[in-house]
Design an enzyme around this catalytic site. Structure first.
Site, PDB file in Angstrom:
ATOM      1  N   ASP A 138     -24.480 -26.387 -22.823  1.00  0.00           N
ATOM      2  CA  ASP A 138     -23.163 -26.781 -22.297  1.00  0.00           C
ATOM      3  C   ASP A 138     -22.181 -27.263 -23.369  1.00  0.00           C
ATOM      4  O   ASP A 138     -21.000 -26.974 -23.276  1.00  0.00           O
ATOM      5  CB  ASP A 138     -23.356 -27.886 -21.248  1.00  0.00           C
ATOM      6  CG  ASP A 138     -22.116 -28.128 -20.405  1.00  0.00           C
ATOM      7  OD1 ASP A 138     -21.436 -27.148 -20.058  1.00  0.00           O
ATOM      8  OD2 ASP A 138     -21.815 -29.293 -20.087  1.00  0.00           O
ATOM      9  N   TYR A 191     -20.660 -38.481  -9.328  1.00  0.00           N
ATOM     10  CA  TYR A 191     -21.125 -37.120  -9.554  1.00  0.00           C
ATOM     11  C   TYR A 191     -20.908 -36.601 -10.971  1.00  0.00           C
ATOM     12  O   TYR A 191     -19.810 -36.717 -11.529  1.00  0.00           O
ATOM     13  CB  TYR A 191     -20.453 -36.140  -8.581  1.00  0.00           C
ATOM     14  CG  TYR A 191     -21.287 -34.900  -8.379  1.00  0.00           C
ATOM     15  CD1 TYR A 191     -22.329 -34.899  -7.466  1.00  0.00           C
ATOM     16  CD2 TYR A 191     -21.091 -33.755  -9.131  1.00  0.00           C
ATOM     17  CE1 TYR A 191     -23.138 -33.786  -7.299  1.00  0.00           C
ATOM     18  CE2 TYR A 191     -21.885 -32.638  -8.979  1.00  0.00           C
ATOM     19  CZ  TYR A 191     -22.915 -32.662  -8.054  1.00  0.00           C
ATOM     20  OH  TYR A 191     -23.716 -31.557  -7.894  1.00  0.00           O
ATOM     21  N   ARG A 235     -16.616 -32.342 -10.340  1.00  0.00           N
ATOM     22  CA  ARG A 235     -15.607 -33.027 -11.140  1.00  0.00           C
ATOM     23  C   ARG A 235     -14.266 -32.973 -10.436  1.00  0.00           C
ATOM     24  O   ARG A 235     -13.919 -31.970  -9.820  1.00  0.00           O
ATOM     25  CB  ARG A 235     -15.451 -32.325 -12.495  1.00  0.00           C
ATOM     26  CG  ARG A 235     -16.359 -32.842 -13.583  1.00  0.00           C
ATOM     27  CD  ARG A 235     -16.061 -32.167 -14.911  1.00  0.00           C
ATOM     28  NE  ARG A 235     -16.253 -30.746 -14.858  1.00  0.00           N
ATOM     29  CZ  ARG A 235     -15.293 -29.838 -14.814  1.00  0.00           C
ATOM     30  NH1 ARG A 235     -14.029 -30.214 -14.843  1.00  0.00           N
ATOM     31  NH2 ARG A 235     -15.566 -28.559 -14.768  1.00  0.00           N
ATOM     32  N   CYS A 291     -20.018 -20.431 -15.018  1.00  0.00           N
ATOM     33  CA  CYS A 291     -19.858 -19.002 -15.332  1.00  0.00           C
ATOM     34  C   CYS A 291     -21.067 -18.473 -16.103  1.00  0.00           C
ATOM     35  O   CYS A 291     -20.976 -17.449 -16.779  1.00  0.00           O
ATOM     36  CB  CYS A 291     -18.583 -18.757 -16.130  1.00  0.00           C
ATOM     37  SG  CYS A 291     -17.088 -18.958 -15.166  1.00  0.00           S
ATOM     38  N   LYS A 311     -19.092 -34.937 -20.323  1.00  0.00           N
ATOM     39  CA  LYS A 311     -17.744 -34.410 -20.572  1.00  0.00           C
ATOM     40  C   LYS A 311     -16.823 -35.484 -21.164  1.00  0.00           C
ATOM     41  O   LYS A 311     -15.961 -35.184 -21.982  1.00  0.00           O
ATOM     42  CB  LYS A 311     -17.144 -33.860 -19.286  1.00  0.00           C
ATOM     43  CG  LYS A 311     -18.017 -32.880 -18.558  1.00  0.00           C
ATOM     44  CD  LYS A 311     -18.260 -31.613 -19.333  1.00  0.00           C
ATOM     45  CE  LYS A 311     -19.040 -30.651 -18.438  1.00  0.00           C
ATOM     46  NZ  LYS A 311     -19.353 -29.381 -18.983  1.00  0.00           N
ATOM     47  N   HIS A 348     -16.978 -26.709 -25.506  1.00  0.00           N
ATOM     48  CA  HIS A 348     -17.724 -26.456 -24.263  1.00  0.00           C
ATOM     49  C   HIS A 348     -18.551 -25.178 -24.447  1.00  0.00           C
ATOM     50  O   HIS A 348     -18.241 -24.140 -23.877  1.00  0.00           O
ATOM     51  CB  HIS A 348     -16.696 -26.293 -23.128  1.00  0.00           C
ATOM     52  CG  HIS A 348     -17.268 -26.370 -21.763  1.00  0.00           C
ATOM     53  ND1 HIS A 348     -16.620 -25.870 -20.652  1.00  0.00           N
ATOM     54  CD2 HIS A 348     -18.410 -26.920 -21.296  1.00  0.00           C
ATOM     55  CE1 HIS A 348     -17.351 -26.094 -19.579  1.00  0.00           C
ATOM     56  NE2 HIS A 348     -18.439 -26.721 -19.933  1.00  0.00           N
ATOM     57  N   ARG A 395     -27.039 -28.975  -8.281  1.00  0.00           N
ATOM     58  CA  ARG A 395     -27.452 -28.961  -9.688  1.00  0.00           C
ATOM     59  C   ARG A 395     -28.883 -29.451  -9.882  1.00  0.00           C
ATOM     60  O   ARG A 395     -29.406 -30.200  -9.063  1.00  0.00           O
ATOM     61  CB  ARG A 395     -26.539 -29.906 -10.492  1.00  0.00           C
ATOM     62  CG  ARG A 395     -25.055 -29.555 -10.440  1.00  0.00           C
ATOM     63  CD  ARG A 395     -24.671 -28.745 -11.634  1.00  0.00           C
ATOM     64  NE  ARG A 395     -23.283 -28.309 -11.611  1.00  0.00           N
ATOM     65  CZ  ARG A 395     -22.662 -27.808 -12.667  1.00  0.00           C
ATOM     66  NH1 ARG A 395     -23.277 -27.705 -13.812  1.00  0.00           N
ATOM     67  NH2 ARG A 395     -21.426 -27.377 -12.583  1.00  0.00           N
ATOM     68  N   SER A 454     -17.013 -23.773 -16.677  1.00  0.00           N
ATOM     69  CA  SER A 454     -18.100 -24.313 -15.857  1.00  0.00           C
ATOM     70  C   SER A 454     -18.508 -23.307 -14.774  1.00  0.00           C
ATOM     71  O   SER A 454     -17.656 -22.681 -14.155  1.00  0.00           O
ATOM     72  CB  SER A 454     -17.649 -25.604 -15.176  1.00  0.00           C
ATOM     73  OG  SER A 454     -17.285 -26.544 -16.138  1.00  0.00           O
TER      74      SER A 454
HETATM   75  O1  SAT Z   1     -18.747 -31.547 -15.586  1.00  0.00           O
HETATM   76  S1  SAT Z   1     -20.068 -31.392 -14.973  1.00  0.00           S
HETATM   77  O2  SAT Z   1     -21.020 -32.060 -15.821  1.00  0.00           O
HETATM   78  O3  SAT Z   1     -20.048 -31.973 -13.638  1.00  0.00           O
HETATM   79  C1  SAT Z   1     -20.481 -29.766 -14.868  1.00  0.00           C
HETATM   80  C2  SAT Z   1     -19.468 -28.850 -15.395  1.00  0.00           C
HETATM   81  O4  SAT Z   1     -18.378 -28.759 -14.831  1.00  0.00           O
HETATM   82  O5  SAT Z   1     -19.732 -28.164 -16.400  1.00  0.00           O
HETATM   83 MN    MN Z   2     -19.913 -27.536 -18.523  1.00  0.00          MN
END
Ligand code: SAT
Ligand code: MN
Length: 601
Positions: A294, A215, A87, A267, A224, A244, A387, A265
């Site tokens: 997520d 991506y 991101r 973690c 997101k 989140h 990923r 993200s």
């Molecule tokens: O935002 S992504 O879906 O690329 C992954 C993340 O940062 O949690």
């Molecule tokens: Mn995430």
């Protein structure tokens, strides 16, 4: 998949109306086609046959590499553009007529300026390419919170991935009916030039325009962009929350509880959501099941006035490095078939590899960019943000309620960051208000999930800093206001699995052993565990944790469970930056809690 004849689309003939009954969607598609000028338009109806067809086309087009058919049935490798691997927060904007809506933590662009700039970029950008129409539902269909989006994209990778991550296809039109209430998601990878990369959100128009990246969160717009940034703003207006957070079910002592946990993200949300209990716990009947890894949408139900949650997604987009049969066997099983691997190394036999998958690296392979790689070449084989994209139904520990439109009741909320020093292993906030403060002042070291330097400590309120789609002070207000809807509220906890000793080694083993902390958390919520009152909150003593069969240094652990006065002071002082940033806009609850904490110094 249905090809929509361009001429028919322009004239809106019966064939198109039969495919897309919703007049608003049809009109918007027509507009976007005029703008982007694709060579052809394909409507994705969802389903397995269609997905296989998309993947096969992707292999033809060089977008996917088919992996070993026996070792990894129906699995594919995708290599993204090397400048497009995470991101990009610097290119992510909240667009509105007034900057006030975006607040001090978001990049803002005036809507009119943004539309003008983006129209220029999108104009003719799909010439010679296929535009895929992807109608999707976020959330179990029929859920009070389920939302429909339609993504238009020129990326086959995105089309195939959205089929995994969302409930894709005609079901979305069924849910939508004649309504205009769908998120308009326009996307083009274009030439993937980072200088012309924009991920623009229009909360007032329920729209996302994303240009120049293919991506993850930049491109899979249901994730997101819709499920966090736009949904957080919707939730603020309608009285619910988009967070989140992972959602896990815990079977223990004959009870079933659910917890929601927010970590930034990369973690360990996916690992925590798929946690396999240590042997001793398994024998005692403990079991962890996954609702989501997520994102959580949370609301207070009107019968019991309790917080409930659904996972709006249908798949996982999980980090690979460090994932193996020991650290996360459920993830390994989940990605054993029907999975897209992105930016991993390719072995000569068509299997894949990433750092930490096995103790010994392969003798030779192709790295994530497709270059020959050997163990001593000085480069990682897989990208640190590589990923897997896998459907959640592959998860052997999927919670039976994962598809329940009514969601699950939440007993505890857990906030966590990645901090080497200063922040203890676990504490419980004194009450909801104090818990909101703990979440709001959450801090964590940056990871490879976003571009930029890694390992830098930054404040990441509720692990939502990059995902709050409106003014952060209103967001905090909203968290406080949610309490008023609840009769009884979940306990709020703070954890830090990542504390290190003086040699730089992790003190707490993490992964499955985190269940020992979760046990204390659940017992606190049901009045079955002791908590010592400290300046920071309620904390366990060593004897309050089940440490049987665990190999940890007791002295270090004791230190990790202590609030050291200097660290505590430092946390309060550095949290002050957030208060300065929000100046006069900080909710008074936040100010009062901070004063109380200072008075304990
Ligand atoms: O935002 S992504 O879906 O690329 C992954 C993340 O940062 O949690
Ligand atoms: Mn995430």
């Amino acid at each position: 998949m249905q090809e929509i004849p361009l001429a028919a689309l322009r004239q809106d003939q019966g064939a198109v109306t039969a495919l897309i009954a919703n007049a608003h969607a049809r009109a918007w598609l027509r507009e976007c086609v005029e703008l982007c000028q694709p060579h052809n338009v394909v409507l994705c109806g969802g389903g397995e046959t269609e997905r296989q067809e998309l993947l096969a086309q992707g292999v033809q087009a060089g977008v996917f590499v088919r992996l070993h058919p026996q070792k990894l049935p129906r699995c594919y490798l995708h290599r993204s553009h090397p400048n497009d691997v995470a991101r990009t927060e610097s290119c992510t904007f909240i667009c509105s007529p007034q900057q006030e809506l975006a607040g001090p933590t978001n990049h803002w662009m005036d809507s009119a300026t943004a539309y003008k700039k983006l129209r220029g970029l999108f104009h003719g950008c799909m010439a010679g390419r296929t535009l895929y129409v992807l109608p999707f539902v976020m959330g179990p269909p029929g859920s009070p919170l389920a939302r429909v989006g339609i993504q238009l994209t020129d990326s086959l990778y995105v089309a195939a991935s959205m089929g995994i991550m969302t409930r894709l296809g005609t079901a979305a039109f069924k849910q939508l009916g004649e309504s205009n209430a769908f998120t308009r998601c326009l996307h083009s990878v274009a030439d993937c030039n980072p200088e012309r990369r924009y991920i623009c959100h229009f909360p007032l128009d329920n729209a996302v325009w994303s240009f120049g990246s293919g991506y993850g969160g930049n491109a899979l717009l249901g994730k997101k962009c819709l499920a966090l940034r736009l949904a957080s703003y919707l939730g603020y207006q309608e009285g619910w929350m988009a967070e989140h957070m992972l959602i896990s079910g815990v079977q223990w002592n004959g009870e079933k509880s659910y917890v929601a946990a927010a970590f930034p993200s990369a973690c360990g949300k996916t690992n925590f959501a798929m946690l396999v209990p240590p042997e001793r716990y398994r024998r005692a009947g403990w079991q962890i099941t996954t609702v989501g890894d997520d994102i959580a949408w949370l609301w207070v139900d009107k019968q019991e006035n309790r917080l409930r949650a659904i996972n709006p997604e249908a798949g996982y987009f999980g980090v690979l490095p460090g994932t193996n049969w020991k650290t996360n066997p459920n993830a390994m099983q989940t990605m054993a078939h029907d999975t897209i691997y992105t930016n991993v190394a390719l072995l000569p036999d068509g299997d894949v590899w990433w750092e930490g998958k096995t103790d010994t690296p392969p003798d030779a392979c192709l790295d994530w960019t497709g270059q020959p790689w050997t163990p001593h070449c000085g480069r990682p084989a897989a990208h640190p943000n590589s990923r897997f994209t896998a459907p959640m139904r592959n998860n052997p520990a999927l919670d039976p309620a994962a598809e329940d439109p009514n969601g699950v009741p939440i007993t505890a909320i857990i906030f966590g960051g990645r901090r080497a020093t200063g922040v203890p292993l676990v504490y419980q906030s004194f009450n909801w208000m104090h818990g909101v403060y703990a979440g709001a002042t959450l801090s964590s070291e940056t990871t490879a999930a976003a571009t930029g330097e890694t390992g830098v400590v930054r404040r990441d309120p509720m692990a939502m800093l990059p995902f709050i789609g409106y003014n952060i002070s209103e967001y905090f207000h909203h968290w406080f206001a949610m309490r008023k809807q609840m009769y009884d509220c979940p306990g709020i906890f703070h954890v830090n699995w990542f504390r290190r000793n003086e040699h730089g080694e992790f003190i707490w083993p993490g992964y499955g052993e985190n269940l020992r902390i979760l046990e204390w958390i659940l017992k606190r919520c049901s009045g079955q565990a002791y908590g010592r009152e400290t300046r920071l909150g309620w904390m366990p003593r060593l004897e309050d944790l089940n440490l049987a069969d665990l190999n940890v240094n007791q002295q270090e652990l004791e230190a990790a469970l202590r609030v050291d006065p200097e660290g505590f002071k430092n946390e309060i002082l550095t949290a002050g930056e957030l208060f300065i940033q929000l100046a006069g806009e900080m909710p008074k609850e936040m100010i009062f809690i901070r004063e109380l904490l200072v008075s304990r110094l």
